[in-house]
Scaffold this motif. Structure first.
Motif, PDB file in Angstrom:
ATOM      1  N   UNK A   1     -12.932  59.728 -23.915  1.00 42.76           N
ATOM      2  CA  UNK A   1     -12.862  61.126 -23.521  1.00 42.76           C
ATOM      3  C   UNK A   1     -14.127  61.634 -22.867  1.00 42.76           C
ATOM      4  N   UNK A   2     -15.285  61.147 -23.334  1.00 41.75           N
ATOM      5  CA  UNK A   2     -16.547  61.598 -22.750  1.00 41.75           C
ATOM      6  C   UNK A   2     -16.628  61.199 -21.280  1.00 41.75           C
ATOM      7  N   UNK A   3     -16.231  59.979 -20.957  1.00 42.05           N
ATOM      8  CA  UNK A   3     -16.243  59.537 -19.566  1.00 42.05           C
ATOM      9  C   UNK A   3     -15.304  60.406 -18.718  1.00 42.05           C
ATOM     10  N   UNK A   4     -14.141  60.714 -19.265  1.00 42.56           N
ATOM     11  CA  UNK A   4     -13.198  61.558 -18.532  1.00 42.56           C
ATOM     12  C   UNK A   4     -13.780  62.944 -18.280  1.00 42.56           C
ATOM     13  N   UNK A   5     -14.476  63.482 -19.286  1.00 44.61           N
ATOM     14  CA  UNK A   5     -15.087  64.802 -19.113  1.00 44.61           C
ATOM     15  C   UNK A   5     -16.155  64.772 -18.020  1.00 44.61           C
ATOM     16  N   UNK A   6     -16.933  63.694 -17.972  1.00 41.22           N
ATOM     17  CA  UNK A   6     -17.972  63.602 -16.952  1.00 41.22           C
ATOM     18  C   UNK A   6     -17.365  63.475 -15.562  1.00 41.22           C
TER      19      UNK A   6
END
Length: 435
Positions: A239-244
Motif C-alpha cells: 500500500x505504501x508504494x501505491x500511495x507514493x
C-alpha cells in the motif's frame, strides 16, 4: 492539557485555519476504518474541517467488506497487478458490500447526540453518480470484466454541493454512460477527484506512520523530485508504494500537497493539518522548507525570531527601522509560511570580504543542520560577488564557528568601515573563513 499549552496550540493553528478556509481537501480511507469503528472519531474531525469552511470530499474503501461478502457467497476473485478481476457474480456481491459500507460512513457523519463532538454539527452528506467510469478492458491478455477506471469526474455537480456546505462522499464504484457499474479502486477515485477539483490537499490514511528512511526514521517531507529514489527502494512495497505512485500522479498534476498519515492515531488528521511539523509524511511539488531573500514583509517574523537572542545578549539589538532598511541583506528560512531561521550578509567589496551576521534558528528547529544551510547560503552569495573571505563577530557562539573552519582574527583585520562600528562594550571576537 494545561491552559497555556492549549492557548499556544490554538494560536499556532490559527494561520492554517485562515489559509484552509474555502480550500478543497480530498480524504481517502479504507474499509478497515469502518471495520474497527475508527470511522466515528474520524467523522468528528471531518465535521470540524467542515465547520472551519473547508470543502471536504471523502473517498471510502470497502476492501474488508467486499472480501467478507465474497466469502459469505463462496465466491473467489483473482487479482492481477494489484487489481481485482470482477466478474458479473462478484460485481453483484460487491455492489451490496460497497453500498453497505457507504451507509456506515453516512451514519457516522450523521451522529449528533448531545455531548458528542458532533452535537449540533448538522452535517449534510451527499453521494451519487459523480464518478463516470469506463471498463479497464483487456490488458496483457487479461480481461478485467467489471473492473473499471475513472473516465470523468462530475466536477460541476460536486462543486455545487460543496458550495452548499455539503460533504461529498465518493464510493469505489463508477457508472458508465450506458448505466453499467464498474469496480474502481478507491485510491484511483481519490486521485482522479483531487485532480479534477484542483484540490489543495489529498490525504491518504494508511497502516504505516508514514515513509521512513533506511534507518527506520520517519521522513516528514518529500518533494516530487525525490519520489523516484524512494520508489527504487525494495523495502517500500504494498500500500505504501501505491500511495507514493498516487502522490506522484497528483503532484505532477495540480495538487499541491499529498499527506500520508496513520489511521491508528486518534486525531491524526487534525495534527497533520493544523500543526507545523504534522504527524506523517508530506509530499509536495515545491520544497516545504526553503531559503530565500527576505522582504520587508518578513520583518515581523525576523523580529519574533531574534528578539529572545537579543535579550540574552547573543545577538546585538536591531530596531525594526534598521531591519526594514537592511531587509535585502537578509536571507530567511521559511517553513510552511513561518520564518524559522535567518542570517544577514553585508559585503565589503573593496576589501574582498563580507560579514555574516544575525544568524538565528528557531529553538525548535536547531541541531538539524539549518544553521549550516544558512551559513552556506550566505557563503555562496559572497562567492557570487567574487569575495574572498567572510567574517563573523561573536560573543557566545565562538566554538560553533571554530567547528566550521573559522579562524580567530583581530579587530585590525576587519574592513575599516566595520572597525568604526565595532562595539567595545560587547567585546565580540572576530573570526574569518576563506572562501
Amino acid at each position: 492539557m494545561p491552559a497555556d499549552s492549549f492557548v499556544r496550540s490554538f494560536r499556532e493553528s490559527s494561520p492554517y485555519i485562515h489559509r484552509f478556509r474555502g480550500q478543497t481537501f480530498v480524504i481517502n480511507f479504507g474499509g478497515d476504518a469502518l471495520a474497527d469503528g475508527s470511522i466515528r472519531s474520524l467523522a468528528h474531525d471531518i465535521a470540524l474541517l467542515n465547520s472551519l469552511g473547508i470543502n471536504v470530499v471523502l473517498v471510502h474503501g470497502a476492501g474488508p467488506q467486499i472480501d467478507a461478502a465474497l466469502l459469505a457467497h463462496q465466491l473467489r476473485t483473482e487479482r492481477v497487478n494489484g487489481k481485482r478481476i470482477t466478474d458479473l457474480a462478484a460485481m453483484q456481491v460487491l455492489r451490496e458490500a460497497v453500498g453497505g459500507a457507504r451507509l456506515v460512513v453516512e451514519a457516522a457523519l450523521s451522529e449528533g447526540q448531545m455531548g458528542s463532538p458532533m452535537a449540533h454539527a448538522g452535517l449534510q452528506v451527499v453521494s451519487g453518480n459523480f464518478i463516470i467510469a469506463q471498463p479497464l478492458g483487456v490488458l496483457e491478455g487479461v480481461d478485467y470484466q467489471y473492473t473499471g477506471q475513472v473516465r470523468r469526474v462530475a466536477t460541476e455537480a460536486i462543486q455545487r454541493h460543496l458550495a452548499a456546505d455539503e460533504i461529498v462522499l465518493l464510493s469505489p464504484i463508477g457508472v458508465s454512460p450506458t448505466g453499467t457499474l464498474f469496480n474502481i479502486r478507491a485510491e484511483e477515485v481519490a486521485v482522479a477527484a483531487a485532480l479534477a477539483l484542483h484540490a489543495a490537499k489529498l490525504v491518504f490514511f494508511m497502516d504505516e506512520d508514514g515513509v521512513t528512511d533506511a534507518q527506520g526514521q520517519l521522513i516528514r517531507q518529500i518533494t516530487l523530485s525525490e519520489l523516484p529514489q524512494l520508489l527504487a527502494r525494495e523495502d517500500i512495497q504494498g500500500g505504501l508504494r501505491e500511495h507514493l505512485h498516487s502522490a506522484a500522479i497528483a503532484c505532477t498534476g495540480n495538487v499541491d500537497r499529498v499527506h500520508l498519515i496513520s489511521r491508528h492515531v486518534d486525531g491524526a488528521l487534525l495534527r497533520e493539518l493544523f500543526t507545523r511539523d504534522g504527524l506523517g509524511t508530506l509530499i509536495s511539488r515545491d520544497p516545504f522548507e526553503h531559503l530565500r531573500t527576505a522582504t520587508v514583509a518578513d520583518i515581523p517574523g525576523i523580529l519574533d525570531l531574534i528578539r529572545p537572542l537579543e535579550e540574552r545578549g547573543v545577538l546585538v539589538r536591531r530596531s525594526r527601522e534598521r531591519l526594514e532598511i537592511e531587509a535585502d541583506h537578509f536571507v530567511v528560512m521559511e517553513r510552511d509560511g513561518k520564518i524559522i531561521g535567518c542570517a544577514a550578509m553585508y559585503p565589503f567589496p573593496d576589501q574582498g570580504m563580507a560579514e555574516v551576521a544575525c544568524l538565528a534558528v528557531d529553538s525548535r528547529y536547531r541541531r538539524q543542520g539549518r544553521g549550516e544551510r544558512l551559513l552556506d547560503y550566505c557563503q555562496e552569495r559572497a562567492r557570487e560577488q567574487a569575495l574572498e573571505r567572510i567574517f563573523v563577530l561573536s560573543t557566545q557562539t565562538t566554538h560553533w564557528f571554530l567547528e566550521r573552519n573559522f579562524r580567530p582574527g583581530a579587530l585590525e583585520d576587519l574592513p575599516v568601515p566595520r572597525q568604526h562600528l565595532y562595539n567595545f562594550q560587547r567585546r565580540s571576537q572576530v573570526f574569518f573563513r576563506n572562501l
